[in-house]
Design a protein around this motif. Structure first.
Motif, PDB file in Angstrom:
ATOM      1  N   ILE A 183      10.769  74.571  49.448  1.00  0.00           N
ATOM      2  CA  ILE A 183      10.950  75.475  50.591  1.00  0.00           C
ATOM      3  C   ILE A 183      11.434  76.862  50.161  1.00  0.00           C
ATOM      4  O   ILE A 183      10.830  77.871  50.550  1.00  0.00           O
ATOM      5  N   PRO A 184      12.508  76.987  49.361  1.00  0.00           N
ATOM      6  CA  PRO A 184      12.873  78.340  48.915  1.00  0.00           C
ATOM      7  C   PRO A 184      11.820  78.974  48.020  1.00  0.00           C
ATOM      8  O   PRO A 184      11.655  80.199  48.035  1.00  0.00           O
ATOM      9  N   LEU A 185      11.086  78.150  47.255  1.00  0.00           N
ATOM     10  CA  LEU A 185       9.992  78.691  46.445  1.00  0.00           C
ATOM     11  C   LEU A 185       8.920  79.303  47.338  1.00  0.00           C
ATOM     12  O   LEU A 185       8.427  80.409  47.073  1.00  0.00           O
ATOM     13  N   ALA A 186       8.567  78.593  48.418  1.00  0.00           N
ATOM     14  CA  ALA A 186       7.577  79.126  49.361  1.00  0.00           C
ATOM     15  C   ALA A 186       8.095  80.388  50.038  1.00  0.00           C
ATOM     16  O   ALA A 186       7.341  81.347  50.250  1.00  0.00           O
ATOM     17  N   GLY A 187       9.394  80.413  50.373  1.00  0.00           N
ATOM     18  CA  GLY A 187       9.977  81.623  50.960  1.00  0.00           C
ATOM     19  C   GLY A 187       9.889  82.798  50.001  1.00  0.00           C
ATOM     20  O   GLY A 187       9.564  83.922  50.406  1.00  0.00           O
ATOM     21  N   ALA A 188      10.173  82.549  48.717  1.00  0.00           N
ATOM     22  CA  ALA A 188      10.097  83.620  47.713  1.00  0.00           C
ATOM     23  C   ALA A 188       8.661  84.084  47.519  1.00  0.00           C
ATOM     24  O   ALA A 188       8.403  85.292  47.375  1.00  0.00           O
ATOM     25  N   LEU A 189       7.711  83.147  47.512  1.00  0.00           N
ATOM     26  CA  LEU A 189       6.302  83.523  47.361  1.00  0.00           C
ATOM     27  C   LEU A 189       5.833  84.386  48.526  1.00  0.00           C
ATOM     28  O   LEU A 189       5.004  85.287  48.350  1.00  0.00           O
ATOM     29  N   SER A 190       6.379  84.111  49.716  1.00  0.00           N
ATOM     30  CA  SER A 190       5.972  84.910  50.880  1.00  0.00           C
ATOM     31  C   SER A 190       6.476  86.341  50.786  1.00  0.00           C
ATOM     32  O   SER A 190       5.968  87.230  51.488  1.00  0.00           O
ATOM     33  N   ASP A 191       7.497  86.588  49.939  1.00  0.00           N
ATOM     34  CA  ASP A 191       7.961  87.959  49.713  1.00  0.00           C
ATOM     35  C   ASP A 191       7.005  88.716  48.793  1.00  0.00           C
ATOM     36  O   ASP A 191       6.924  89.950  48.850  1.00  0.00           O
ATOM     37  N   ARG A 192       6.308  87.989  47.937  1.00  0.00           N
ATOM     38  CA  ARG A 192       5.394  88.616  46.980  1.00  0.00           C
ATOM     39  C   ARG A 192       3.980  88.711  47.528  1.00  0.00           C
ATOM     40  O   ARG A 192       3.245  89.644  47.215  1.00  0.00           O
ATOM     41  N   TRP A 193       3.584  87.731  48.311  1.00  0.00           N
ATOM     42  CA  TRP A 193       2.261  87.707  48.903  1.00  0.00           C
ATOM     43  C   TRP A 193       2.374  87.971  50.396  1.00  0.00           C
ATOM     44  O   TRP A 193       3.453  88.074  50.939  1.00  0.00           O
ATOM     45  N   ASN A 194       1.262  88.033  51.059  1.00  0.00           N
ATOM     46  CA  ASN A 194       1.264  88.247  52.504  1.00  0.00           C
ATOM     47  C   ASN A 194       1.772  86.987  53.211  1.00  0.00           C
ATOM     48  O   ASN A 194       1.219  85.906  53.046  1.00  0.00           O
ATOM     49  N   ARG A 195       2.831  87.135  53.989  1.00  0.00           N
ATOM     50  CA  ARG A 195       3.469  85.985  54.615  1.00  0.00           C
ATOM     51  C   ARG A 195       2.541  85.265  55.593  1.00  0.00           C
ATOM     52  O   ARG A 195       2.501  84.039  55.661  1.00  0.00           O
ATOM     53  N   ARG A 196       1.803  86.015  56.355  1.00  0.00           N
ATOM     54  CA  ARG A 196       0.907  85.403  57.347  1.00  0.00           C
ATOM     55  C   ARG A 196      -0.191  84.591  56.681  1.00  0.00           C
ATOM     56  O   ARG A 196      -0.552  83.503  57.128  1.00  0.00           O
ATOM     57  N   ARG A 197      -0.760  85.126  55.584  1.00  0.00           N
ATOM     58  CA  ARG A 197      -1.858  84.405  54.923  1.00  0.00           C
ATOM     59  C   ARG A 197      -1.366  83.104  54.295  1.00  0.00           C
ATOM     60  O   ARG A 197      -2.060  82.080  54.347  1.00  0.00           O
ATOM     61  N   LEU A 198      -0.185  83.142  53.710  1.00  0.00           N
ATOM     62  CA  LEU A 198       0.382  81.935  53.125  1.00  0.00           C
ATOM     63  C   LEU A 198       0.615  80.881  54.199  1.00  0.00           C
ATOM     64  O   LEU A 198       0.275  79.692  54.029  1.00  0.00           O
ATOM     65  N   TYR A 199       1.188  81.296  55.290  1.00  0.00           N
ATOM     66  CA  TYR A 199       1.462  80.409  56.428  1.00  0.00           C
ATOM     67  C   TYR A 199       0.148  79.843  56.975  1.00  0.00           C
ATOM     68  O   TYR A 199       0.035  78.645  57.267  1.00  0.00           O
ATOM     69  N   LEU A 200      -0.840  80.719  57.124  1.00  0.00           N
ATOM     70  CA  LEU A 200      -2.126  80.327  57.693  1.00  0.00           C
ATOM     71  C   LEU A 200      -2.818  79.276  56.822  1.00  0.00           C
ATOM     72  O   LEU A 200      -3.341  78.277  57.325  1.00  0.00           O
ATOM     73  N   GLY A 201      -2.814  79.491  55.503  1.00  0.00           N
ATOM     74  CA  GLY A 201      -3.447  78.526  54.609  1.00  0.00           C
ATOM     75  C   GLY A 201      -2.797  77.155  54.684  1.00  0.00           C
ATOM     76  O   GLY A 201      -3.479  76.115  54.690  1.00  0.00           O
TER      77      GLY A 201
END
Length: 456
Positions: free
Chosen positions: A281-299
């Motif tokens: 979960i914190p890894l995904a949160g950190a990745l969303s700071d580097r990549w587009n948050r909406r696209r990560l969530y959408l995928g």
């Protein structure tokens, strides 16, 4: 980091309280509080009290969300922790149906209601506690502290029940062993209070307080001016709630009653998946700071709609390794949605309405998502006797979240102009002497650049 620790610890303890009830509903509460000749009927009745904890969340969101924007984040978070902990401790003291008759399940429902009220007011404040102290460029990671709470609490709850089940005989566990897991809440809450009371109020709320920008009627303002953000935030939470209900709660019922697998095997699979979520979960949160948050969530939402159609054929083999693998993958997909979720939801609302808006979205989504999910899963399985309708329900939930993510705003493209204006306003503390100058105001808001005003 102290704010991160306080948010993570307090939320984990509250979710321990919430999750220990959820696991007990799937495994034992049907027999103890809702005895029936049909085990599935008893479980269905137990899950109805599970749903009460979600239905009562909006009340917590309305009451504590409003207070969080008016009197501050810290005070509200202390109150919610006490409420949830006291309710859980008292559940451990309840008489069962065999002793007290109908009054036993009635008291159980009342205490579950109180749990839901407390959790409903907790989430928005826990998110803001870290995100308003942290660096805005890392808001996905900092806000994810509150998101680690559910898997951490679930891990502790299932671990406690699994350990008690292993140490005690079946008769001892059903007689008094299950109570120990609930009574532990008293010790855990005392520890959480010690951490939370040592924190200061967040810089954002201090800035709002100093500038007089606190809302007088935040609930009315959210419904009047934040309708699209509220709809987006509610819908984006549906799939994560339903997926979590399936793969941490209902999977216990499916594995033990439908597949005749041992209770310990089902609990162990959930424990492994929940343990990995603490890191994912914190890894995904950190990745969303580097990549587009909406696209990560959408995928991840799309993957959540597809995976159930692969999961059920795997577990119907009655193989424990395949059950564990299926749960791990499902909770990994959930993590990729859940990690960025806190920042994404908070970013939909203006800073002065952020606690109220986030709390309302969290609690209202819980009613249409997590509250009814175990009931619907149980009813569908009882009606059709096959897994396909269950997978179809998960697909519908994923579609709702896809719609919510697309409806929401992209924080990378939308600056938080209202908060920028707020912190640019000169302020003085009430006890400053005339002519003493302006106090430094440092504040960081989710979805806005880090802004500061230096003392001249």
């Amino acid at each position: 980091m102290r704010a991160f620790t306080a948010s993570l610890t307090g939320t984990s303890l509250e979710w321990y309280d919430f999750a220990v009830y959820s696991a007990a509903s799937a495994l034992i509460f049907g027999d103890l509080f809702f005895p029936s000749d049909d085990p599935l009927t008893g479980t269905l009745l137990a899950f109805s009290t599970y749903a009460v904890g979600y239905v009562s969340r909006p009340l917590g969101g309305f009451v504590f969300g409003r207070l969080g924007d008016v009197i501050g984040r810290k005070r509200v978070l202390v109150a919610t922790l006490v409420l949830v902990g006291a309710a859980t401790f008292l559940i451990g003291c309840l008489p069962t149906h065999a002793v007290a008759g109908p009054i036993a399940p009635a008291l159980l429902v009342l205490l579950r209601f109180a749990q839901g009220v407390g959790v409903g007011g907790e989430w928005g404040g826990a998110v803001l506690l870290t995100s308003e102290f942290g660096n805005a460029r890392q808001r996905g990671f900092w806000a994810s502290a509150a998101q680690v709470g559910p898997p951490a609490g679930n891990l502790m709850a299932n671990g406690a029940l699994a350990a008690l089940g292993a140490l005690l005989t079946e008769e001892q566990f059903l007689s008094y062993g299950w109570r120990i897991a609930f009574l532990l809440s008293g010790v855990l809450v005392a520890f959480g209070l010690w951490i939370r009371t040592s924190l200061e109020e967040t810089p954002v709320f201090k800035g709002m307080e100093a500038s007089g920008e606190r809302p007088e009627a935040p609930i009315r303002e959210v419904f009047a001016t934040q309708r699209r953000p509220l709809a987006a935030a509610i819908l984006c939470r549906v799939a994560p709630d339903v997926v979590y209900a399936m793969f941490t709660v209902f999977v216990l019922t499916y594995a033990t009653q439908e597949l005749d697998m041992a209770r310990g095997e089902a609990l162990t699979a959930v424990l492994i998946g929940s343990g990995l979520q603490i890191f994912l979960i914190p890894l995904a949160g950190a990745l969303s700071d580097r990549w587009n948050r909406r696209r990560l969530y959408l995928g991840a939402a799309l993957a959540a709609g597809v995976w159930p159609f692969l999961f059920f054929p795997l577990v119907d083999t009655r193989s424990w390794p395949l059950l564990a693998f299926g749960v791990i993958v499902a909770l990994a997909i959930h993590s990729v949605m859940y990690g960025p979720q806190a920042a994404f939801v908070a970013e939909q609302f203006t800073p002065r309405l952020r606690y109220t808006g986030s709390s309302l979205a969290y609690t209202l989504a819980g009613v249409i998502g997590g509250a009814v999910a175990p009931l619907i899963f149980t009813a569908l399985l009882g009606e059709f006797g096959v897994w396909l309708p269950l997978a179809g329900y998960l697909l519908v939930a994923a579609a709702a979240t896809v719609a919510g993510v697309l409806l929401g705003r992209d924080p990378d493209l939308d600056e938080d102009a209202e908060y920028s204006k707020l912190v640019d306003t000169p302020t003085t503390t009430p006890d400053s002497a005339p002519g003493a100058g302006q106090d430094t105001v440092r504040a960081t808001a989710v979805g806005s650049p880090q802004l500061r005003k230096e003392t001249p």
